[in-house]
Design an enzyme around this catalytic site. Sequence first.
Site, PDB file in Angstrom:
ATOM      1  N   PRO A   1       0.820  -1.223   0.000  1.00  0.00           N
ATOM      2  CG  PRO A   1      -0.715  -1.513   1.735  1.00  0.00           C
ATOM      3  CD  PRO A   1       0.564  -2.064   1.166  1.00  0.00           C
TER       4      PRO A   1
ATOM      5  CD  GLU B   1       2.215  -6.968  11.208  1.00  0.00           C
ATOM      6  OE1 GLU B   1       1.881  -5.779  10.977  1.00  0.00           O
ATOM      7  OE2 GLU B   1       1.389  -7.878  11.409  1.00  0.00           O
TER       8      GLU B   1
ATOM      9  NE  ARG C   1      -7.839  -5.842 -20.356  1.00  0.00           N
ATOM     10  CZ  ARG C   1      -8.004  -4.738 -21.043  1.00  0.00           C
ATOM     11  NH1 ARG C   1      -7.125  -3.764 -20.948  1.00  0.00           N
ATOM     12  NH2 ARG C   1      -9.048  -4.584 -21.813  1.00  0.00           N
TER      13      ARG C   1
ATOM     14  CG  ASP D   1      -9.769  -1.659 -23.441  1.00  0.00           C
ATOM     15  OD1 ASP D   1     -10.884  -2.049 -23.801  1.00  0.00           O
ATOM     16  OD2 ASP D   1      -8.764  -2.389 -23.399  1.00  0.00           O
TER      17      ASP D   1
HETATM   18  N1  4GX Z   1      -1.509  -2.938  -2.944  1.00  0.00           N
HETATM   19  N2  4GX Z   1      -0.747  -5.610   0.859  1.00  0.00           N
HETATM   20  C1  4GX Z   1       1.643  -6.165   1.236  1.00  0.00           C
HETATM   21  C2  4GX Z   1       2.445  -6.836   3.438  1.00  0.00           C
HETATM   22  C3  4GX Z   1       2.970  -5.537   3.974  1.00  0.00           C
HETATM   23  C4  4GX Z   1       2.589  -5.069   5.243  1.00  0.00           C
HETATM   24  C5  4GX Z   1       3.099  -3.878   5.707  1.00  0.00           C
HETATM   25  C6  4GX Z   1       4.343  -3.681   3.700  1.00  0.00           C
HETATM   26  C7  4GX Z   1       3.984  -3.182   4.937  1.00  0.00           C
HETATM   27  C8  4GX Z   1      -1.331  -4.147  -1.118  1.00  0.00           C
HETATM   28  C9  4GX Z   1      -2.058  -3.133  -1.769  1.00  0.00           C
HETATM   29  C10 4GX Z   1      -1.588  -4.691   0.225  1.00  0.00           C
HETATM   30  C11 4GX Z   1      -1.061  -6.064   2.201  1.00  0.00           C
HETATM   31  C12 4GX Z   1       0.441  -6.228   0.289  1.00  0.00           C
HETATM   32  C13 4GX Z   1       0.152  -6.008   3.127  1.00  0.00           C
HETATM   33  N3  4GX Z   1       3.849  -4.834   3.228  1.00  0.00           N
HETATM   34  N4  4GX Z   1      -0.359  -4.500  -1.950  1.00  0.00           N
HETATM   35  N5  4GX Z   1       1.298  -6.716   2.543  1.00  0.00           N
HETATM   36  N6  4GX Z   1      -3.119  -2.468  -1.284  1.00  0.00           N
HETATM   37  O1  4GX Z   1      -2.573  -4.304   0.806  1.00  0.00           O
HETATM   38  O2  4GX Z   1      -0.450  -3.754  -3.059  1.00  0.00           O
END
Ligand code: 4GX
Length: 254
Positions: free
Chosen positions: A90, A117, A155, A170
């Site tokens: 994220p 985590e 795609r 698209d």
């Molecule tokens: N878009 N996740 C990564 C593990 C994590 C936890 C804490 C870093 C810090 C996500 C998203 C996503 C969940 C993937 C936590 N990494 N990945 N994961 N939204 O939510 O790509």
Amino acid sequence: MKMRFDILTLFPDMFSSPLRESILGRAVEKGLIEIQTINIRDYSLDKHQVVDDTPYGGGQGMVMKVEPIARAIEWVKSQNPSTRTIYLTPQGKPLNQDLARRLFTQSHLILLCGRYEGVDERVRELFIDEEISIGDYVLTGGELAAMVLIDAVSRFVPGVLGSDRSAEEDSFFNSLLEYPQYTRPSDFRGSCVPEVLLSGNHSAISQWRRKEALRRTWLRRPDLLAKANLFEEDKRVLEEIRNSSDDCGLRNTD
Ligand code: 4GX
């Protein structure tokens, strides 16, 4: 032109069905894309194949250890040193159609899927070229995010969508939402297909579709209109839409 994805994950089985059905499945069969999953656990040197540990400094949860991930990435890179490594998180750059198009210009990507985590910060520092987020919400791991990325990028690979279609056609390519689509029957429980679509008048149909695309975009995603390439005629039609109060139930009400 073929694209290859190597996915580093603790849950390789999650990828079997989504990437082997329908359009992506056919693309894999045709050899247009190649997807390999690598179980990070197989690269642990530990006799119990441990891949996570408690965080230094204390705190909740577990952190993915650097060594198994490092060895897995190094193994893929030993086959192709020019591969770029992406971490799904994220905290990364938001994935959109422009970013998907840019990723397509790389012929080989490593996608690292984190759990718990996240990964030890030294993984980022030493091995990650780019961090990408699929949206502002929290998943249980990076696996679904990696699948979304692979789907959006694949795609663009010529032949994946069939010979006569390209991802560039698209609607997001021209920054408008899609117009509404209908198929038989023309009357479902009294709810009828717009007359113009049954008329056979192709120029009237094109005009109607453009107007509905503009209406939908204005009502739901006005932010997209700002960067759309609009013709003078579009601007006139938009004015018409703005002046009519009927939102045809299309407005996003949140
Ligand atoms: N878009 N996740 C990564 C593990 C994590 C936890 C804490 C870093 C810090 C996500 C998203 C996503 C969940 C993937 C936590 N990494 N990945 N994961 N939204 O939510 O790509």
